[in-house]
Design a protein around this motif. Structure first.
Motif, mmCIF file in Angstrom:
data_model
loop_
_atom_site.group_PDB
_atom_site.id
_atom_site.type_symbol
_atom_site.label_atom_id
_atom_site.label_comp_id
_atom_site.label_asym_id
_atom_site.label_seq_id
_atom_site.Cartn_x
_atom_site.Cartn_y
_atom_site.Cartn_z
ATOM 1 N N ILE A 250 0.844 -1.190 0.000
ATOM 2 C CA ILE A 250 0.000 0.000 0.000
ATOM 3 C C ILE A 250 0.885 1.247 0.000
ATOM 4 C CG2 ILE A 250 -1.811 -1.199 1.275
ATOM 5 C CD1 ILE A 250 -1.071 0.469 3.717
ATOM 6 N N LYS A 251 0.327 2.348 -0.452
ATOM 7 C CA LYS A 251 1.024 3.632 -0.367
ATOM 8 C C LYS A 251 0.699 4.238 0.994
ATOM 9 C CE LYS A 251 1.971 6.189 -3.819
ATOM 10 N NZ LYS A 251 1.967 7.069 -5.019
ATOM 11 N N VAL A 252 1.711 4.295 1.841
ATOM 12 C CA VAL A 252 1.524 4.793 3.200
ATOM 13 C C VAL A 252 1.752 6.298 3.208
ATOM 14 C CG1 VAL A 252 2.253 4.627 5.601
ATOM 15 C CG2 VAL A 252 2.288 2.593 4.140
ATOM 16 N N THR A 253 0.704 7.041 3.457
ATOM 17 C CA THR A 253 0.793 8.501 3.556
ATOM 18 C C THR A 253 1.132 8.884 4.993
ATOM 19 O OG1 THR A 253 -1.529 8.751 4.137
ATOM 20 C CG2 THR A 253 -0.983 8.700 1.776
ATOM 21 N N ARG B 162 15.184 12.268 -0.788
ATOM 22 C CA ARG B 162 16.082 12.229 -1.944
ATOM 23 C C ARG B 162 15.549 11.338 -3.055
ATOM 24 N NH1 ARG B 162 20.062 11.618 2.148
ATOM 25 N NH2 ARG B 162 20.138 9.388 1.653
ATOM 26 N N GLY B 163 14.398 10.714 -2.827
ATOM 27 C CA GLY B 163 13.815 9.838 -3.840
ATOM 28 C C GLY B 163 14.496 8.489 -3.935
ATOM 29 N N GLU B 164 15.197 8.079 -2.859
ATOM 30 C CA GLU B 164 15.954 6.837 -2.885
ATOM 31 C C GLU B 164 15.234 5.686 -2.195
ATOM 32 O OE1 GLU B 164 19.679 7.775 -1.099
ATOM 33 O OE2 GLU B 164 20.292 9.155 -2.697
ATOM 34 N N TRP B 165 14.015 5.926 -1.736
ATOM 35 C CA TRP B 165 13.276 4.858 -1.059
ATOM 36 C C TRP B 165 12.927 3.762 -2.062
ATOM 37 C CZ3 TRP B 165 11.917 3.675 3.876
ATOM 38 C CH2 TRP B 165 10.972 2.655 4.043
ATOM 39 N N ARG C 62 7.560 6.688 11.272
ATOM 40 C CA ARG C 62 7.963 8.026 11.744
ATOM 41 C C ARG C 62 8.699 8.788 10.648
ATOM 42 N NH1 ARG C 62 5.314 9.973 16.177
ATOM 43 N NH2 ARG C 62 5.135 8.335 17.757
ATOM 44 N N ALA C 63 9.488 8.065 9.849
ATOM 45 C CA ALA C 63 10.229 8.710 8.767
ATOM 46 C C ALA C 63 9.283 9.268 7.704
ATOM 47 C CB ALA C 63 11.197 7.716 8.129
ATOM 48 N N ILE C 64 8.223 8.556 7.427
ATOM 49 C CA ILE C 64 7.230 9.046 6.459
ATOM 50 C C ILE C 64 6.610 10.343 6.960
ATOM 51 C CG2 ILE C 64 4.950 8.553 5.464
ATOM 52 C CD1 ILE C 64 5.802 5.594 5.366
ATOM 53 N N ILE C 65 6.312 10.382 8.264
ATOM 54 C CA ILE C 65 5.746 11.599 8.859
ATOM 55 C C ILE C 65 6.763 12.726 8.823
ATOM 56 C CG2 ILE C 65 4.858 12.601 11.001
ATOM 57 C CD1 ILE C 65 3.814 9.753 11.691
ATOM 58 N N VAL D 63 5.097 6.787 0.686
ATOM 59 C CA VAL D 63 5.910 5.788 -0.016
ATOM 60 C C VAL D 63 5.157 4.466 -0.027
ATOM 61 C CG1 VAL D 63 8.113 6.850 0.612
ATOM 62 C CG2 VAL D 63 7.146 5.066 2.077
ATOM 63 N N GLU D 64 5.486 3.619 -1.004
ATOM 64 C CA GLU D 64 4.905 2.281 -1.055
ATOM 65 C C GLU D 64 5.628 1.382 -0.068
ATOM 66 O OE1 GLU D 64 4.962 0.916 -5.096
ATOM 67 O OE2 GLU D 64 2.906 1.624 -5.397
ATOM 68 N N MET D 65 4.852 0.535 0.603
ATOM 69 C CA MET D 65 5.431 -0.303 1.642
ATOM 70 C C MET D 65 4.657 -1.607 1.743
ATOM 71 S SD MET D 65 6.299 0.946 5.502
ATOM 72 C CE MET D 65 7.178 2.375 4.870
ATOM 73 N N LEU D 66 5.361 -2.669 2.076
ATOM 74 C CA LEU D 66 4.729 -3.966 2.275
ATOM 75 C C LEU D 66 4.184 -4.032 3.701
ATOM 76 C CD1 LEU D 66 4.274 -6.617 0.717
ATOM 77 C CD2 LEU D 66 6.402 -7.466 1.721
ATOM 78 N N VAL D 67 2.916 -4.405 3.828
ATOM 79 C CA VAL D 67 2.263 -4.460 5.134
ATOM 80 C C VAL D 67 1.802 -5.889 5.402
ATOM 81 C CG1 VAL D 67 0.359 -3.606 6.557
ATOM 82 C CG2 VAL D 67 1.499 -2.069 4.942
ATOM 83 N N PHE D 68 2.210 -6.434 6.547
ATOM 84 C CA PHE D 68 1.831 -7.781 6.956
ATOM 85 C C PHE D 68 0.793 -7.703 8.069
ATOM 86 C CE2 PHE D 68 5.976 -8.349 5.080
ATOM 87 C CZ PHE D 68 5.876 -9.561 4.404
ATOM 88 N N ASP D 69 -0.189 -8.569 7.995
ATOM 89 C CA ASP D 69 -1.200 -8.670 9.042
ATOM 90 C C ASP D 69 -1.234 -10.103 9.569
ATOM 91 O OD1 ASP D 69 -2.591 -5.998 8.941
ATOM 92 O OD2 ASP D 69 -2.857 -6.611 6.865
#
Length: 296
Positions: free
Chosen positions: A26-29, A60-63, A86-89, A95-101
């Motif tokens: 998902i794209k984590v805002t 820097r767009g390196e994520w 916290r870094a996104i905030i 950024v797009e991130m893999l989320v596990f449930d």
């Protein structure tokens, strides 16, 4: 072509796992990150240096999207990922991130306990030599260019492995030459191999018309140098100034400043009269290498 790998011990009636683990990208805002963090229960102490380093990577767009993301337990409590959230905030950038449930809560003690990949590990695929020295050289060149007048130790001075690898690929020949010179010249100077490699890279980068061979030869031998020659002065800086336990110990930033001051006095003789090879004083700015360009 897809190759099927047979199960070495097939079970005709596999048991269903007690809990079901699901994953999604998902794209984590920043807003979603805040919501996820509100579901934290037990987490490690927050390292703001790591947060800022990750935020800088994002800005820097390196994520990059990897298997390392966010993890929740079966009850929906956050188990892993607080620094990334916290870094996104901090970066105020999604950024797009893999989320596990649905992870078992028992896995929390073993999360992120593996050996962290070093910059030298990242450079291994390049085939370059002396990787610890090479990675340290690149890191400190980056620090010189981005934060010359700040401390080069601590969390704020972290440089991502991706950034180090990218810098190497952009100028690998000069970095490899700097490492070679650093190994050779440090035998004759007070400074470490890293410092000499960094100083050599930075000074020669802006001085294509300087007689580099003469500079190196004078530092190696010290023979037939005039008493006021900056190379002789640099050779005479006490060797114990950078050692642990010495009251006069200097870090890499101080040592690099001395190398650059000597270089500047050598290429610009008018600076000889003001040459004082000592550590940076409080509030003193890092010297910038003098340019020596070809005349048009």
């Amino acid at each position: 072509m897809t190759i099927a790998i047979p199960d070495p011990d097939p079970d005709p009636d596999p048991e269903e796992p007690e809990g079901k683990i699901a994953s999604r990208v998902i794209k984590v805002t920043p807003e979603i990150a805040e919501t996820f963090l509100s579901r934290a229960s037990v987490n490690r102490r927050l390292d703001m240096g790591q947060v800022r380093s990750l935020a800088d990577t994002i800005l820097r767009g390196e994520w990059k999207l990897t298997h390392q993301g966010i993890a929740f337990d079966a009850a929906g409590a956050l188990l892993d990922g607080q620094h990334r959230l916290r870094a996104i905030i901090e970066a105020n950038t999604p950024v797009e991130m893999l989320v596990f449930d649905g992870l078992p809560r028992e896995v929390f003690p073993v999360l992120d306990t593996g050996k962290r990949r070093s910059a030298a590990d990242t450079l291994l695929s390049t085939g370059a030599k002396y990787l610890p020295l090479l990675s340290s050289t690149i890191r400190h060149v980056i620090l010189f260019k981005t934060m010359p007048n700040d401390s080069w130790i601590g969390n704020r001075a972290q440089v991502s492995n991706d950034r180090i690898l990218s810098a190497y690929n952009e100028d690998k020949d000069r970095y490899e030459e700097a490492v070679k010179i650093g190994r050779e010249l440090s035998k004759h100077l007070f400074a470490s191999q890293t410092v000499v490699a960094v100083g050599f890279f930075l000074t020669t980068e802006v001085a294509p018309a300087a007689d580099i061979d003469e500079w190196i030869a004078g530092l190696k031998s010290g023979a037939n140098l005039d008493p006021g020659d900056a190379r002789l002065t640099l050779r005479e800086v006490p060797r114990d100034t950078q050692k642990w336990g010495s009251r006069r110990r200097m870090g890499i930033r101080d040592q690099a400043s001395i190398y650059i001051k000597a270089w500047n006095a050598w290429v610009d003789p008018e600076r000889n009269g003001e040459l004082r090879l000592r550590r940076l004083r409080k509030g003193e700015k890092m010297p910038m290498p003098v340019e020596v360009k070809f005349e048009r």
